[in-house]
Design a protein around this motif. Structure first.
Motif, mmCIF file in Angstrom:
data_model
loop_
_atom_site.group_PDB
_atom_site.id
_atom_site.type_symbol
_atom_site.label_atom_id
_atom_site.label_comp_id
_atom_site.label_asym_id
_atom_site.label_seq_id
_atom_site.Cartn_x
_atom_site.Cartn_y
_atom_site.Cartn_z
ATOM 1 N N ASN A 27 6.357 0.299 42.262
ATOM 2 C CA ASN A 27 7.532 -0.599 42.289
ATOM 3 C C ASN A 27 8.181 -0.039 44.212
ATOM 4 O OD1 ASN A 27 6.925 -0.553 39.592
ATOM 5 N ND2 ASN A 27 8.693 0.333 39.214
ATOM 6 N N VAL A 28 7.783 0.944 44.423
ATOM 7 C CA VAL A 28 8.792 1.164 45.765
ATOM 8 C C VAL A 28 7.841 -0.147 46.801
ATOM 9 C CG1 VAL A 28 9.118 2.407 47.989
ATOM 10 C CG2 VAL A 28 9.636 3.206 45.299
ATOM 11 N N ASN A 29 7.003 -0.014 47.000
ATOM 12 C CA ASN A 29 6.145 -1.653 47.614
ATOM 13 C C ASN A 29 7.044 -2.291 47.305
ATOM 14 O OD1 ASN A 29 4.687 0.301 49.028
ATOM 15 N ND2 ASN A 29 3.081 0.207 47.376
ATOM 16 N N LYS A 56 8.681 7.043 48.119
ATOM 17 C CA LYS A 56 6.836 6.632 48.026
ATOM 18 C C LYS A 56 6.884 8.262 47.392
ATOM 19 C CE LYS A 56 5.976 3.892 50.932
ATOM 20 N NZ LYS A 56 5.401 2.715 51.191
ATOM 21 N N GLU A 57 6.881 9.084 48.820
ATOM 22 C CA GLU A 57 7.011 10.611 48.795
ATOM 23 C C GLU A 57 6.430 11.116 47.545
ATOM 24 O OE1 GLU A 57 4.204 13.501 50.669
ATOM 25 O OE2 GLU A 57 4.545 11.472 50.808
ATOM 26 N N THR A 58 7.893 11.452 46.915
ATOM 27 C CA THR A 58 8.309 12.408 45.238
ATOM 28 C C THR A 58 9.555 11.145 44.886
ATOM 29 O OG1 THR A 58 7.926 14.049 44.793
ATOM 30 C CG2 THR A 58 9.573 13.799 46.375
ATOM 31 N N ASP A 59 9.327 12.183 43.496
ATOM 32 C CA ASP A 59 10.444 11.775 42.634
ATOM 33 C C ASP A 59 11.555 13.156 42.821
ATOM 34 O OD1 ASP A 59 8.198 13.159 41.504
ATOM 35 O OD2 ASP A 59 9.161 12.465 39.636
ATOM 36 N N TYR A 60 12.609 12.748 42.482
ATOM 37 C CA TYR A 60 13.527 13.682 42.969
ATOM 38 C C TYR A 60 14.728 13.205 42.786
ATOM 39 C CZ TYR A 60 16.428 17.463 43.907
ATOM 40 O OH TYR A 60 18.204 18.683 43.757
ATOM 41 N N THR A 61 15.932 13.854 41.939
ATOM 42 C CA THR A 61 16.799 13.030 41.586
ATOM 43 C C THR A 61 17.943 14.628 40.939
ATOM 44 O OG1 THR A 61 18.632 12.257 40.620
ATOM 45 C CG2 THR A 61 16.709 12.287 39.705
ATOM 46 N N CYS A 62 18.680 15.454 41.869
ATOM 47 C CA CYS A 62 19.936 15.428 40.193
ATOM 48 C C CYS A 62 20.751 15.624 39.813
ATOM 49 C CB CYS A 62 20.375 17.234 41.711
ATOM 50 S SG CYS A 62 21.490 16.050 43.181
ATOM 51 N N ASN A 63 21.113 13.856 39.794
ATOM 52 C CA ASN A 63 22.111 13.360 38.597
ATOM 53 C C ASN A 63 21.579 13.537 37.390
ATOM 54 O OD1 ASN A 63 23.341 11.209 38.236
ATOM 55 N ND2 ASN A 63 23.413 10.040 39.508
ATOM 56 N N ALA A 118 0.652 9.647 37.548
ATOM 57 C CA ALA A 118 0.854 8.064 36.981
ATOM 58 C C ALA A 118 2.569 8.128 36.999
ATOM 59 C CB ALA A 118 0.372 8.005 35.429
ATOM 60 N N PHE A 119 2.606 8.875 36.737
ATOM 61 C CA PHE A 119 4.660 8.688 37.689
ATOM 62 C C PHE A 119 4.304 8.532 38.870
ATOM 63 C CE2 PHE A 119 8.793 9.326 38.928
ATOM 64 C CZ PHE A 119 9.647 8.756 37.583
ATOM 65 N N LEU A 120 3.574 9.475 39.905
ATOM 66 C CA LEU A 120 4.449 8.840 41.324
ATOM 67 C C LEU A 120 3.212 7.321 41.180
ATOM 68 C CD1 LEU A 120 3.400 11.924 42.755
ATOM 69 C CD2 LEU A 120 6.064 10.586 42.544
ATOM 70 N N ILE A 121 2.068 6.958 40.702
ATOM 71 C CA ILE A 121 1.573 5.868 41.544
ATOM 72 C C ILE A 121 2.077 5.005 40.828
ATOM 73 C CG2 ILE A 121 -0.448 4.479 40.204
ATOM 74 C CD1 ILE A 121 -1.995 6.696 40.054
ATOM 75 N N VAL A 122 2.226 4.678 40.028
ATOM 76 C CA VAL A 122 3.592 3.301 38.777
ATOM 77 C C VAL A 122 5.134 3.517 40.164
ATOM 78 C CG1 VAL A 122 5.473 3.024 36.975
ATOM 79 C CG2 VAL A 122 2.990 3.585 36.555
ATOM 80 N N LEU A 123 5.622 5.322 40.116
ATOM 81 C CA LEU A 123 6.900 4.667 41.282
ATOM 82 C C LEU A 123 6.747 4.084 42.982
ATOM 83 C CD1 LEU A 123 9.473 5.860 42.336
ATOM 84 C CD2 LEU A 123 8.435 7.416 43.440
#
Length: 641
Positions: free
Chosen positions: A418-420, A486-493, A410-415
């Protein structure tokens, strides 16, 4: 010469003892020596060097270089007696409507006039030069302008007055011009158009001398008119009687002297202000004074213009004779262009174009980057309170998993959605930046190769090709970055977790207000989102908690995504522009020129425009050097001090 002939052309009469260059629209007349001509009697050997120097400069046509020379300009209303005054001064007959004894002079002038102005009664601003050579005659140049007429006669254009006015204004405006205003004693001076015109450019009258003709026809009140000076003639008045009928010039002077000595009214006029000989003497004195006053500025102007032209010639490209010379110049062009691009694109310097805002490149790039960031945030934000959580609820409904567990899908679909939504903005921005950089690069390379027009098409083509390559690389890089987001969600911030926790702290109060408040409010205030419409949300109590979690995670993560798109874009562009300047630029231009047939060899062929410019400057230098020699040969170098 009759007024009709004066209206046919500008007539410049030069009384000269020096050989004159042949020039267009000029007549050279050798008139027998006449020791009784008034100008001879007025001549003073002390002023010969000044007059000869200016006369020589005039023959060189130094005025073509914008250097004004002292000149006596004759103006007057039609039928004021200008022609008669000039005849009396020169001692020759000028062409009139009625045939004169000086038949060969009249016909020559009339033929030249017809050639210049046509067979009608129009006028031309092309000067017709009449040179009268008499041994012992000092140099005195007079420019006789068309007589002022307001009503066109048959064959004249309707705007004849406007044409004459513009010509007169052109000649009397320079401060070096002495205005000889010819007035008829039979008219009121204050109504004369020639007076009005001279006052427009010489308000104080300090360079205007008035000649009053036809004194014998209107003697009454003439003394009062010339002494009252209602029209502000700074150099004073001279009253004359011109030749009448078949009188010789000697007879005319005798009759003139008798008139002003014996006439009961005219004899009261000061003897120093009457007669053609007095007029001639005054003109020579005034002319010499004007020359002495203006000569320092003339000499200074000659030297300044000579130095400027010599400096300009030195700045021009050296005419090359070998391939090695051409290659050296070619590499110098590339080197200087690269240094300019480093200054304006990388170091933020703009000394070369301090007033050209477009060339202050680092400032313009920062502006564009800020606009890009604003566009991303504005598009992404939209209206956060509108349809709050509805997108997340719909996605969760389609990706059902275990209760109270957040499905990653669900999170990736929404992401991705948004990116599109913002994916076109980075691409458009990259294209915009490279379009701007292309303008700068082309401008710089055109500037540095300005003297080699034969190569500029190749330089321009190389610039276009180079920027097209850089633009394609950037667009491909941007598309890859968008795909990565769009491929994945990642951050170390760490800001992500901090922001998410702050947002999630409102979950309890929000859920209670939506599901447990018995007053069932239609709106709930949520920090960071404003007032939220919640009536629809009550229809989905089982997924509301998960939808809230997805929304808050996405809100915190989206800030990281947008910042990443801006930061990475800035770093990418800086690196790309640096590569462009330090590596790609030179390679592209060298490949273009070396690959083209006879590329470098074309530098050996000087362009027609550069060749013409070099020839023009050399001619100017030659002319100004001759002018400088004239000043030196007449012993006037001291005017430089």
């Amino acid at each position: 010469m009759a007024e009709e002939c004066f209206n046919a052309s500008l007539l410049e009469k030069e009384y000269s003892t020096v050989p004159q260059h042949e020039e267009e629209n000029s007549l050279a007349l050798v008139v027998p020596l006449d020791q009784n001509a008034p100008i001879i009697a007025s001549y003073n050997d002390r002023i010969r060097p000044l007059l000869d120097a200016v006369d020589s400069l005039r023959h060189l046509m130094i005025t073509r270089e914008g250097i004004q020379l002292p000149t006596i300009v004759v103006v007057g209303d039609q039928s004021s007696g200008k022609s008669s005054v000039l005849e009396s001064l020169a001692g020759i007959n000028l062409p009139r409507v009625v045939k004169t004894d000086e038949e060969h002079v009249s016909e020559a002038i009339n033929r030249a006039t017809d050639e210049i102005a046509g067979l009608g009664k129009g006028i031309s601003n092309a000067p017709l030069t009449l040179e009268v050579r008499k041994n012992g005659v000092p140099d005195l140049t007079m420019v006789d302008l068309p007589g002022i007429t307001r009503v066109p006669v048959c064959g004249q254009p309707e705007d004849i007055y406007d044409q004459i006015r513009e010509i007169i204004k052109e000649y009397i405006t320079p401060e070096e011009s002495i205005i000889l205003n010819v007035l008829s004693a039979t008219v009121d001076f204050t109504t004369c158009e020639s007076i009005r015109m001279s006052q427009m450019v010489d308000k104080s009258g300090e360079r205007t001398l008035a000649v009053v003709t036809k004194s014998d026809k209107a003697p009454e009140g003439l003394l009062e008119k010339v002494t009252a000076d209602d029209v502000n003639i700074g150099l004073g008045y001279v009253c004359v009687r011109n030749r009448i009928g078949d009188e010789s010039y000697e007879e005319a002077r005798v009759e003139e002297a008798k008139l002003f000595e014996t006439h009961p009214m005219l004899s009261k006029i000061d003897k120093f202000t009457v007669g053609v000989p007095v007029l001639a003497q005054r003109l020579v004195q005034i002319h010499a004074k004007s020359i002495a006053r203006n000569l320092p500025a003339i000499v200074k102007s000659i030297n300044e213009k000579l130095n400027l032209n010599v400096a300009e010639l030195k700045r021009m490209p050296k005419k090359m004779s070998s391939l090695s010379e051409a290659m050296t110049v070619f590499m110098q062009i590339i080197g200087s262009a690269k240094e300019s691009l480093r200054e304006i694109l990388l170091r933020g310097e703009f000394d070369e174009d301090p007033d050209e805002k477009k060339m202050h490149c680092t400032a313009r790039l920062v502006e564009m980057l800020n606009q890009y960031s604003d566009a991303l945030h504005t598009t992404a934000a939209g209206n956060p309170a509108k349809n709050f959580l509805m997108e997340e609820i719909m996605v969760l409904e389609e990706t059902k998993g275990l209760p109270n567990f957040l499905p990653r899908t669900a999170f990736l679909i929404v992401l991705r959605r948004n990116v599109n939504g913002i994916s076109s903005i980075p691409i458009s921005f990259a294209e915009k930046v490279w379009n701007y950089v292309e303008e700068v690069v082309i401008s710089v390379i055109m500037h540095h190769s300005d003297n080699y027009h034969q190569l500029q098409s190749s330089f321009r083509r190389a610039g276009h090709n180079l920027i097209a390559k850089m633009k394609d690389r950037s667009v491909n890089w941007v598309m890859e970055i968008v795909e990565m987001e769009k491929e994945t969600d990642y951050t170390c911030n760490p800001e992500y977790f901090s922001d998410w926790n702050k947002l999630m702290a409102q979950r309890g109060s929000f859920m209670k207000a939506v599901l447990d408040n018995k007053e069932w409010p239609s709106k709930v205030k949520l920090e960071g989102f404003g007032e939220i419409e919640v009536e629809k949300l009550r229809q989905f109590p089982y997924v509301l908690l998960q939808a809230f979690d997805v929304k808050m995670r996405m809100t915190a993560y989206w800030k990281i995504v947008l910042r990443r798109l801006v930061d990475c874009m800035a770093l990418h562009l800086h690196l790309s522009i640096s590569k462009l300047v330090n590596k790609e630029f030179e390679k592209e231009i060298v490949d273009e020129l070396m690959g083209a047939s006879g590329g470098i060899e074309r530098m050996l062929d000087e362009s027609p425009s550069v060749c013409a410019k070099r020839l023009k400057i050399n001619k100017r230098i030659e002319l100004l050097q001759k002018a400088k020699e004239v000043v030196a040969n007449h012993g006037l170098d001291w005017y430089l001090c």
